[in-house]
Motif scaffolding. Structure first.
Motif, PDB file in Angstrom:
ATOM      1  N   MET A   1       0.830  -1.224   0.000  1.00 20.34           N
ATOM      2  CA  MET A   1       0.000   0.000   0.000  1.00 20.34           C
ATOM      3  C   MET A   1       0.860   1.269   0.000  1.00 20.34           C
ATOM      4  N   GLY A   2       1.659   1.422   1.066  1.00 19.71           N
ATOM      5  CA  GLY A   2       2.390   2.673   1.210  1.00 19.71           C
ATOM      6  C   GLY A   2       3.688   2.719   0.409  1.00 19.71           C
ATOM      7  N   ARG A   3       4.045   1.670  -0.275  1.00 20.83           N
ATOM      8  CA  ARG A   3       5.357   1.617  -0.909  1.00 20.83           C
ATOM      9  C   ARG A   3       5.436   2.526  -2.139  1.00 20.83           C
ATOM     10  N   TRP A   4       6.663   2.847  -2.523  1.00 19.16           N
ATOM     11  CA  TRP A   4       6.875   3.750  -3.645  1.00 19.16           C
ATOM     12  C   TRP A   4       6.604   3.018  -4.957  1.00 19.16           C
ATOM     13  N   GLU A   5       5.808   3.582  -5.800  1.00 20.20           N
ATOM     14  CA  GLU A   5       5.467   2.990  -7.100  1.00 20.20           C
ATOM     15  C   GLU A   5       6.160   3.794  -8.189  1.00 20.20           C
ATOM     16  N   PRO A   6       7.037   3.166  -8.993  1.00 16.22           N
ATOM     17  CA  PRO A   6       7.755   3.943 -10.008  1.00 16.22           C
ATOM     18  C   PRO A   6       6.785   4.588 -11.013  1.00 16.22           C
ATOM     19  N   ASP A   7       6.955   5.891 -11.238  1.00 11.72           N
ATOM     20  CA  ASP A   7       6.147   6.657 -12.202  1.00 11.72           C
ATOM     21  C   ASP A   7       4.645   6.455 -12.004  1.00 11.72           C
ATOM     22  N   ALA A   8       4.210   6.449 -10.755  1.00 11.41           N
ATOM     23  CA  ALA A   8       2.782   6.237 -10.488  1.00 11.41           C
ATOM     24  C   ALA A   8       1.918   7.308 -11.166  1.00 11.41           C
ATOM     25  N   ARG A   9       2.380   8.556 -11.165  1.00 13.90           N
ATOM     26  CA  ARG A   9       1.591   9.650 -11.753  1.00 13.90           C
ATOM     27  C   ARG A   9       1.421   9.451 -13.260  1.00 13.90           C
ATOM     28  N   GLY A  10       2.522   9.096 -13.926  1.00 15.01           N
ATOM     29  CA  GLY A  10       2.461   8.861 -15.370  1.00 15.01           C
ATOM     30  C   GLY A  10       1.594   7.653 -15.702  1.00 15.01           C
ATOM     31  N   ARG A  11       1.696   6.603 -14.899  1.00 15.92           N
ATOM     32  CA  ARG A  11       0.877   5.405 -15.144  1.00 15.92           C
ATOM     33  C   ARG A  11      -0.603   5.715 -14.966  1.00 15.92           C
ATOM     34  N   LEU A  12      -0.919   6.519 -13.961  1.00 14.99           N
ATOM     35  CA  LEU A  12      -2.316   6.896 -13.740  1.00 14.99           C
ATOM     36  C   LEU A  12      -2.827   7.775 -14.882  1.00 14.99           C
ATOM     37  N   LEU A  13      -1.971   8.660 -15.381  1.00 16.16           N
ATOM     38  CA  LEU A  13      -2.387   9.514 -16.501  1.00 16.16           C
ATOM     39  C   LEU A  13      -2.706   8.665 -17.725  1.00 16.16           C
ATOM     40  N   ARG A  14      -1.795   7.744 -18.075  1.00 15.13           N
ATOM     41  CA  ARG A  14      -2.022   6.906 -19.266  1.00 15.13           C
ATOM     42  C   ARG A  14      -3.254   6.024 -19.096  1.00 15.13           C
ATOM     43  N   ALA A  15      -3.414   5.450 -17.893  1.00 12.29           N
ATOM     44  CA  ALA A  15      -4.593   4.608 -17.622  1.00 12.29           C
ATOM     45  C   ALA A  15      -5.882   5.431 -17.735  1.00 12.29           C
ATOM     46  N   ALA A  16      -5.858   6.645 -17.160  1.00 12.06           N
ATOM     47  CA  ALA A  16      -7.056   7.500 -17.182  1.00 12.06           C
ATOM     48  C   ALA A  16      -7.410   7.881 -18.618  1.00 12.06           C
ATOM     49  N   LEU A  17      -6.401   8.251 -19.412  1.00 13.64           N
ATOM     50  CA  LEU A  17      -6.680   8.663 -20.796  1.00 13.64           C
ATOM     51  C   LEU A  17      -7.243   7.496 -21.601  1.00 13.64           C
ATOM     52  N   GLU A  18      -6.674   6.311 -21.399  1.00 14.01           N
ATOM     53  CA  GLU A  18      -7.200   5.118 -22.078  1.00 14.01           C
ATOM     54  C   GLU A  18      -8.664   4.891 -21.734  1.00 14.01           C
ATOM     55  N   ALA A  31     -11.525   3.595  -9.152  1.00 14.74           N
ATOM     56  CA  ALA A  31     -11.124   2.192  -8.934  1.00 14.74           C
ATOM     57  C   ALA A  31     -10.644   1.571 -10.247  1.00 14.74           C
ATOM     58  N   GLN A  32     -11.360   1.849 -11.326  1.00 15.28           N
ATOM     59  CA  GLN A  32     -10.968   1.317 -12.635  1.00 15.28           C
ATOM     60  C   GLN A  32      -9.626   1.894 -13.096  1.00 15.28           C
ATOM     61  N   ILE A  33      -9.423   3.178 -12.840  1.00 16.92           N
ATOM     62  CA  ILE A  33      -8.162   3.810 -13.248  1.00 16.92           C
ATOM     63  C   ILE A  33      -6.988   3.198 -12.484  1.00 16.92           C
ATOM     64  N   GLY A  38      -2.340  -0.621 -12.501  1.00 17.27           N
ATOM     65  CA  GLY A  38      -1.645  -1.599 -11.657  1.00 17.27           C
ATOM     66  C   GLY A  38      -1.292  -1.027 -10.295  1.00 17.27           C
ATOM     67  N   LEU A  39      -2.148  -0.136  -9.791  1.00 16.33           N
ATOM     68  CA  LEU A  39      -1.897   0.508  -8.496  1.00 16.33           C
ATOM     69  C   LEU A  39      -3.135   0.357  -7.610  1.00 16.33           C
ATOM     70  N   THR A  40      -2.967   0.646  -6.331  1.00 19.42           N
ATOM     71  CA  THR A  40      -4.133   0.603  -5.438  1.00 19.42           C
ATOM     72  C   THR A  40      -4.857   1.955  -5.486  1.00 19.42           C
ATOM     73  N   LYS A  41      -6.136   1.939  -5.072  1.00 18.40           N
ATOM     74  CA  LYS A  41      -6.890   3.183  -4.953  1.00 18.40           C
ATOM     75  C   LYS A  41      -6.236   4.117  -3.943  1.00 18.40           C
TER      76      LYS A  41
END
Lengths: 193, 193
Positions: A1-18, A31-33, A38-41
């Protein structure tokens, strides 16, 4: 949960745009984004208050870029050259990859009233940062305000033209050409039809 | 419930401004606003989707005024005179009574992030209407865009100065003086420091 996720912001942006492209902005949940990225809410909500802000994550960087661009212009720069310095800093941060991203983003923003309203606020945030940086250099709020409007218009109008074509010119070419056209334009507006 | 209430929109505006000033924007409910206005909640919701829009009810009128102002300018008007015509139409709709209302409104908007964001959208709506009206008259979107920015800035900056003083000048005096100052200003920006 609390761990560092590499490029989490960029991954969320690409997932959201898709997902916004596939299902529409309204129908997509956070939740879908998170799942698509591949990240938690919990990770999503640590980074963004809501799905809308995922799309506008670039705003803070653009505000910082225009500010330092104007700050770092040569001491002898004319007012319009201060604007050009801010615009160069903004534009140089945009690669050819951003060109594709920008097209996808524009289509999604156009599809939602809520996103269009947020996009207007982003434009205002850039104008406002431009204005503050120009006030610091020029010491004249009146001049700074008008130049900030012109600069932001050059950035957006040049940007639209850049997104509408597929040549090898960089964004700065379009934006600085746009700014340069405003001198003659202003003269024409204050004199003849 | 369904009966016609005289000046329901104006009564809701005055009630909302009173309550927002007394209790704050966040803490005020639509039920309280309707009660203070002597109206039912059903009447409020027939006229406005939420409490935020009560405060911004003037937007549609301003958009209409700037549009017809530009449309009705003389055929021989120079570009900057088209802007002045739009600004005169906008300004002439503001009486000395609006001056007090404007001060109250500005203080309330400044107190809330949500209202500040909505105010940016209102400014954009006016700019956009200005731009469309100028495109129709000039046939040049490039020129129309820059002039719409200048015109809207003159309206807001002139308006701020009008609200900050208590002389007998009308809003148009401030706004048109502001617009007139932009010619020299633009010349200075494109030439020397």
């Amino acid at each position: 949960m609390g761990r560092w996720e590499p490029d989490a912001r960029g991954r969320l942006l690409r997932a959201a745009l898709e997902l916004f492209s596939e299902r529409g902005y309204e129908a997509t949940t956070t939740a879908q984004i998170a799942e698509r990225a591949g990240l938690t809410k919990a990770t999503l909500f640590r980074l963004f208050p809501d799905k809308r802000e995922i799309v506008f994550q670039g705003q803070a960087r653009l505000v910082a870029l225009v500010t330092t661009g104007v700050q770092n212009a040569p001491a002898e720069a004319r007012p319009v050259e201060l604007v050009a310095a801010g615009l160069s800093a903004l534009s140089d941060a945009h690669t050819q990859e951003h060109r594709d991203l920008g097209r996808t983003l524009d289509a999604i923003v156009a599809s939602s009233e809520e996103l269009r309203e947020r996009a207007v606020f982003k434009r205002w945030a850039i104008t406002s940062a431009f204005e503050q940086a120009l006030i610091a250099r020029l010491g004249d709020p009146h001049k700074a305000g008008v130049l900030a409007d012109l600069g932001t218009r050059a950035f957006y109008t040049g940007g639209e033209k850049w997104l509408a074509t597929d040549d090898r010119h960089c964004l700065a070419d379009y934006v600085l050409r746009e700014l340069a056209s405003y001198e003659d334009l202003m003269r024409a507006c204050f004199t003849a039809q």
